[in-house]
Design an enzyme around this catalytic site. Structure first.
Site, PDB file in Angstrom:
ATOM      1  N   ASP A 117      -4.782  21.248  -4.852  1.00  0.00           N
ATOM      2  CA  ASP A 117      -4.096  19.995  -5.170  1.00  0.00           C
ATOM      3  C   ASP A 117      -2.785  20.353  -5.853  1.00  0.00           C
ATOM      4  O   ASP A 117      -2.685  21.380  -6.531  1.00  0.00           O
ATOM      5  CB  ASP A 117      -4.953  19.127  -6.091  1.00  0.00           C
ATOM      6  CG  ASP A 117      -6.145  18.502  -5.383  1.00  0.00           C
ATOM      7  OD1 ASP A 117      -6.066  18.284  -4.165  1.00  0.00           O
ATOM      8  OD2 ASP A 117      -7.157  18.239  -6.060  1.00  0.00           O
ATOM      9  N   ASP A 135      -5.235  14.094   0.794  1.00  0.00           N
ATOM     10  CA  ASP A 135      -5.696  12.928   0.033  1.00  0.00           C
ATOM     11  C   ASP A 135      -4.837  11.700   0.323  1.00  0.00           C
ATOM     12  O   ASP A 135      -5.350  10.583   0.423  1.00  0.00           O
ATOM     13  CB  ASP A 135      -5.672  13.230  -1.470  1.00  0.00           C
ATOM     14  CG  ASP A 135      -6.572  14.384  -1.868  1.00  0.00           C
ATOM     15  OD1 ASP A 135      -7.575  14.624  -1.167  1.00  0.00           O
ATOM     16  OD2 ASP A 135      -6.270  15.038  -2.880  1.00  0.00           O
TER      17      ASP A 135
END
Length: 159
Positions: A117, A135
Site C-alpha cells: 500500500d 483498492d
C-alpha cells in the site's frame, strides 16, 4: 470470447497496479514517506491483512486464507462477467474494475505474503488508512455496480 476487451481492461489495470507497487517497492523503504502535497503522500506500507489491515496481526495463516478468498472471488467474477450480456456495459466495466483490483492484491499476497500500500491521504491529524491502485479500482467498481443495480431495479419497477 465475447468479452475479450473487458479482460484486456483487467490486464491493463493489473499492470498499472503492479507497476505502481513495483516503483514504490524499488524506491522507498518500508514506512518511508515521500510528501506530494499537504494532504497526499506516498508511504511504503506492507499490509499483511485485508482492507483496513483486518487480520494483519495474525500469525501468518491469514495469507493463505486471503489468497484463497481472493482466488475464489476472482473466479466468481470471471464467471459473472462471461454470463453478463454485451449490452450491460456499465456492469461489465464495474466487474472489470473489481476483478482487476482483486487480482492485483492477490498477486502481492501470493508472491510477497503481503500487499503493498502507498497512497496516504491525510488532513491535519486525520489519516485515512494507506491504500493502493487495486483498492481504488475495487472501490470504484463496487460503487458503479451498486449504481447499476439500483438503476436496473428502478427500471424494473417502472415497467
Amino acid at each position: 470470447m465475447k468479452h475479450i476487451k473487458w479482460f484486456f481492461l483487467v490486464l491493463l489495470l493489473v499492470v498499472i497496479d503492479q507497476l505502481t507497487k513495483l516503483l514504490v517497492y524499488g524506491y522507498l523503504k518500508p514506512h518511508e514517506t515521500f510528501e506530494i502535497t499537504s494532504f497526499l503522500s506516498i508511504t511504503h506500507v506492507h499490509n499483511y491483512g485485508a482492507a483496513f489491515s483486518f487480520l494483519a496481526n495474525e500469525d501468518g495463516w491469514q495469507q493463505y486464507f486471503l489468497v484463497t478468498i481472493s482466488s475464489v472471488a476472482s473466479l466468481a467474477i470471471v464467471i459473472w462477467m462471461v454470463k453478463t450480456s454485451r449490452g450491460q456495459v456499465f456492469k461489465l466495466v464495474a466487474l472489470s474494475l473489481i476483478l482487476s483490483g482483486a487480482i492485483g492484491n492477490l498477486i502481492d499476497r501470493a508472491v510477497l505474503g503481503f500487499v503493498i500500500d502507498f497512497i496516504d491521504l491525510h488532513y491535519q491529524d486525520f489519516y485515512w488508512p494507506v491504500f493502493n491502485v487495486a483498492d481504488v479500482v475495487i472501490t470504484l467498481g463496487v460503487i458503479l455496480l451498486i449504481l447499476v443495480d439500483l438503476y436496473d431495479e428502478k427500471q424494473t419497477k417502472n415497467k
